[in-house]
Scaffold this active site. Structure first.
Site, PDB file in Angstrom:
ATOM      1  N   LYS A 199       7.606  -4.831   6.960  1.00  0.00           N
ATOM      2  CA  LYS A 199       6.135  -4.396   7.804  1.00  0.00           C
ATOM      3  C   LYS A 199       5.105  -4.657   6.639  1.00  0.00           C
ATOM      4  O   LYS A 199       4.795  -3.899   5.676  1.00  0.00           O
ATOM      5  CB  LYS A 199       6.206  -3.099   8.071  1.00  0.00           C
ATOM      6  CG  LYS A 199       5.119  -2.635   9.178  1.00  0.00           C
ATOM      7  CD  LYS A 199       4.654  -1.281   8.876  1.00  0.00           C
ATOM      8  CE  LYS A 199       3.658  -1.075   7.835  1.00  0.00           C
ATOM      9  NZ  LYS A 199       2.497  -1.626   7.948  1.00  0.00           N
ATOM     10  N   GLU A 202       6.840   1.534  -5.559  1.00  0.00           N
ATOM     11  CA  GLU A 202       5.921   1.022  -6.763  1.00  0.00           C
ATOM     12  C   GLU A 202       4.371   1.224  -6.256  1.00  0.00           C
ATOM     13  O   GLU A 202       4.259   0.763  -5.566  1.00  0.00           O
ATOM     14  CB  GLU A 202       6.119  -0.551  -6.849  1.00  0.00           C
ATOM     15  CG  GLU A 202       5.721  -1.375  -8.043  1.00  0.00           C
ATOM     16  CD  GLU A 202       4.078  -1.610  -7.895  1.00  0.00           C
ATOM     17  OE1 GLU A 202       3.455  -0.733  -8.518  1.00  0.00           O
ATOM     18  OE2 GLU A 202       3.897  -2.602  -7.361  1.00  0.00           O
ATOM     19  N   CYS A 258      -2.538  -3.192  -9.515  1.00  0.00           N
ATOM     20  CA  CYS A 258      -2.087  -1.833 -10.048  1.00  0.00           C
ATOM     21  C   CYS A 258      -1.842  -1.921 -11.374  1.00  0.00           C
ATOM     22  O   CYS A 258      -1.716  -0.600 -11.894  1.00  0.00           O
ATOM     23  CB  CYS A 258      -0.771  -1.563  -9.071  1.00  0.00           C
ATOM     24  SG  CYS A 258       0.570  -2.681  -9.149  1.00  0.00           S
ATOM     25  N   GLU A 283      -7.762   5.937  -9.637  1.00  0.00           N
ATOM     26  CA  GLU A 283      -7.418   4.307  -9.281  1.00  0.00           C
ATOM     27  C   GLU A 283      -8.463   3.915  -8.412  1.00  0.00           C
ATOM     28  O   GLU A 283      -8.677   4.123  -7.468  1.00  0.00           O
ATOM     29  CB  GLU A 283      -6.142   4.096  -8.792  1.00  0.00           C
ATOM     30  CG  GLU A 283      -5.748   2.416  -8.595  1.00  0.00           C
ATOM     31  CD  GLU A 283      -4.564   2.322  -8.308  1.00  0.00           C
ATOM     32  OE1 GLU A 283      -3.829   1.370  -8.684  1.00  0.00           O
ATOM     33  OE2 GLU A 283      -3.944   3.012  -7.227  1.00  0.00           O
TER      34      GLU A 283
END
Length: 483
Positions: free
Chosen positions: A180, A254, A288, A387
């Site tokens: 997906k 992750e 990331c 972040e």
């Protein structure tokens, strides 16, 4: 269907192009123009059900009887098919999410093919089982069997390699997959379907069903799924982890990061600023593992601020398809506004903005944000702790390396980090003190042959390397009474 069709209005289920059961589709918007690039099919829960059934049937069918050598041969053909499409795929992704083409050609173009080749070689070279003498007489045969049907859920920032980091080891291990992809980059996901058909992958082994959060949640909790592999935000990862924990379902997560770059007293500042676009602002900051927190020794602080500011201010901003561009647009209007909100918060907090901070005047259309540097940032501030996922860097001074390590570790995340020093041995020693799944000394890169992943809020498990194959297998011990 062919590779040049801008629209992808069918899902890929059981080796066939299948219209969504409820006719769902969604626009994919080009990041640099804000115009519709194409339309992609959107899966409903009913489509997810069909994809999982197809994957289960394939697992119990011909694919389950393939030897490691046969699977490796299919993966090699898959890699060749991806490689033949590399340039077109890279350009498509750059249009979808704004990634500069100079980066996209390697990571979205040729990177996935390299991963498929790597895992083909890995399973081809290994023994299928171990025979171990038993402590109580007899012997035990330890076999490595596929974990089963894998739900792979991937984000929009590196859509091709992050999917390949799941698909290649899962298929090498003998699993079947329901992929997906994110709606923002749904068009390029179907390149994997084109490659699967060309490679002769048996029907149902790979199914591709773009969809929204509802579709993703349905897939994660589906009773026909044996393992979940997810890359995305920490918030979404926590929600997925809770579901998998309740179901006792294996999961690889992750997640996010807020990595630090520690410049030591003897760091080569010119080398750092040269590498900065690839280490701290890679993919327009939508990465990331980017080292977005720069920690500088107080004795060199002004020098570091000046050099970083100059380097960032000089980065070419513009069309992501131009090979000279280093900073392209962000993926969406929402992401641009989110980044601008963090910049406003930095201004309000009184931190010193040395460059950037606005929408470039040279790009009236597209979701662009000037690469931005804030100096004198308190490490406890939102700007240094959360972040941002955009081209925003912070610089913080430190007094002594013990404080530098403490600042680097003062984060809920633990995905990556970099050390910059003229003494490699010293860099290795400092890296050992960083609470992180990965660290780079004088640069940062993902190595296909080495594990990648984080600790703390950056996730669970590892991808890449032999360690990336292990999560798609489950060991089975068969005890034999005689030697």
């Amino acid at each position: 269907m062919d590779d040049t069709t801008p629209d992808r209005l069918a899902l890929f289920i059981d080796g066939r192009w299948v219209p969504p059961r409820h006719g769902g589709s969604a626009d994919v918007i080009e990041a640099a123009t804000e115009k519709v690039l194409g339309r992609a099919a959107a899966a409903s829960p009913a489509d997810i059900d069909a994809a999982v059934v197809a994957a289960r049937t394939a697992l119990e069918g011909p694919w389950g009887s393939f030897s490691a050598e046969q699977r490796a041969d299919v993966l090699d053909r898959f890699a060749a098919a991806l490689k033949a499409r590399a340039k077109a795929t890279a350009a498509l992704v750059s249009r979808e999410n704004g990634m500069p083409i100079s980066l996209s050609i390697s990571v979205n173009g040729y990177g996935p093919a390299a991963m498929f080749s790597y895992y083909a070689g890995l399973v081809r070279a290994e023994d299928g089982e171990d025979v171990r003498p038993s402590m109580f007489g007899g012997r035990t045969v330890v076999r490595r069997e596929p974990v089963g049907v894998v739900a792979a859920i991937t984000p929009w920032n590196y859509p091709q390699p992050l999917a390949a980091m799941k698909l290649a080891p899962a298929l090498a291990a003998g699993c079947t997959v329901v992929l997906k992809p994110a709606p923002e980059t749904a068009l390029d996901a179907f390149v994997f379907a084109d490659a699967a058909l060309e490679a002769g992958l048996p029907d149902g082994v790979l199914n591709i069903v773009p969809g929204d959060r509802e579709a993703g949640a349905h897939l994660v909790a589906h009773p026909g799924v044996d393992k979940v592999a997810f890359t995305g935000s920490t918030a979404a990862g926590r929600a997925i982890g809770e579901v998998c924990g309740r179901l006792l379902r294996p999961v690889t997560l992750e997640l996010g990061g807020k990595s630090a770059a520690i410049l030591t007293e003897d760091a080569d500042l010119a080398a750092f600023t040269t590498a900065l676009p690839d280490v701290s602002l890679v993919n327009n900051g939508q990465t990331c593992h980017a080292s977005t927190r720069i920690l500088a020794p107080r004795s060199r602080y002004d020098e570091v601020v000046a050099a970083v500011t100059e380097a960032v201010r000089a980065l070419p901003i513009g069309d992501p398809l131009d090979r000279g561009t280093r900073i392209g647009p962000l993926v969406s209007a929402a992401q641009r506004d989110r980044v601008l909100g963090y910049i406003a918060a930095g201004d309000k907090a009184g931190f010193r903005r040395t460059t950037g901070g606005a929408i470039p005047a040279s790009t009236p259309t597209g979701w662009f944000v000037e690469p931005t540097v804030f100096a004198d940032v308190d490490n406890t501030a939102r700007l240094a702790q959360e972040e941002i996922f955009g081209p925003v860097l912070t610089i913080t001074p430190y007094d002594g390396e013990d404080q530098a390590v403490a600042l680097a570790n003062d984060s809920e995340y633990g995905l990556a980090g970099t050390i910059w020093t003229a003494d490699e041995a010293h860099g290795l020693a400092l890296a050992a003190r960083i609470e992180s799944g990965t660290v780079g000394v004088n640069h940062y890169a993902l190595d296909l042959a080495a594990p990648f992943g984080g600790i703390k809020a950056s996730g669970l498990g590892r991808e890449l390397g032999p360690e990336g194959l292990a999560p798609y297998r489950q060991p089975k011990s068969v005890y034999l009474a005689t030697r």
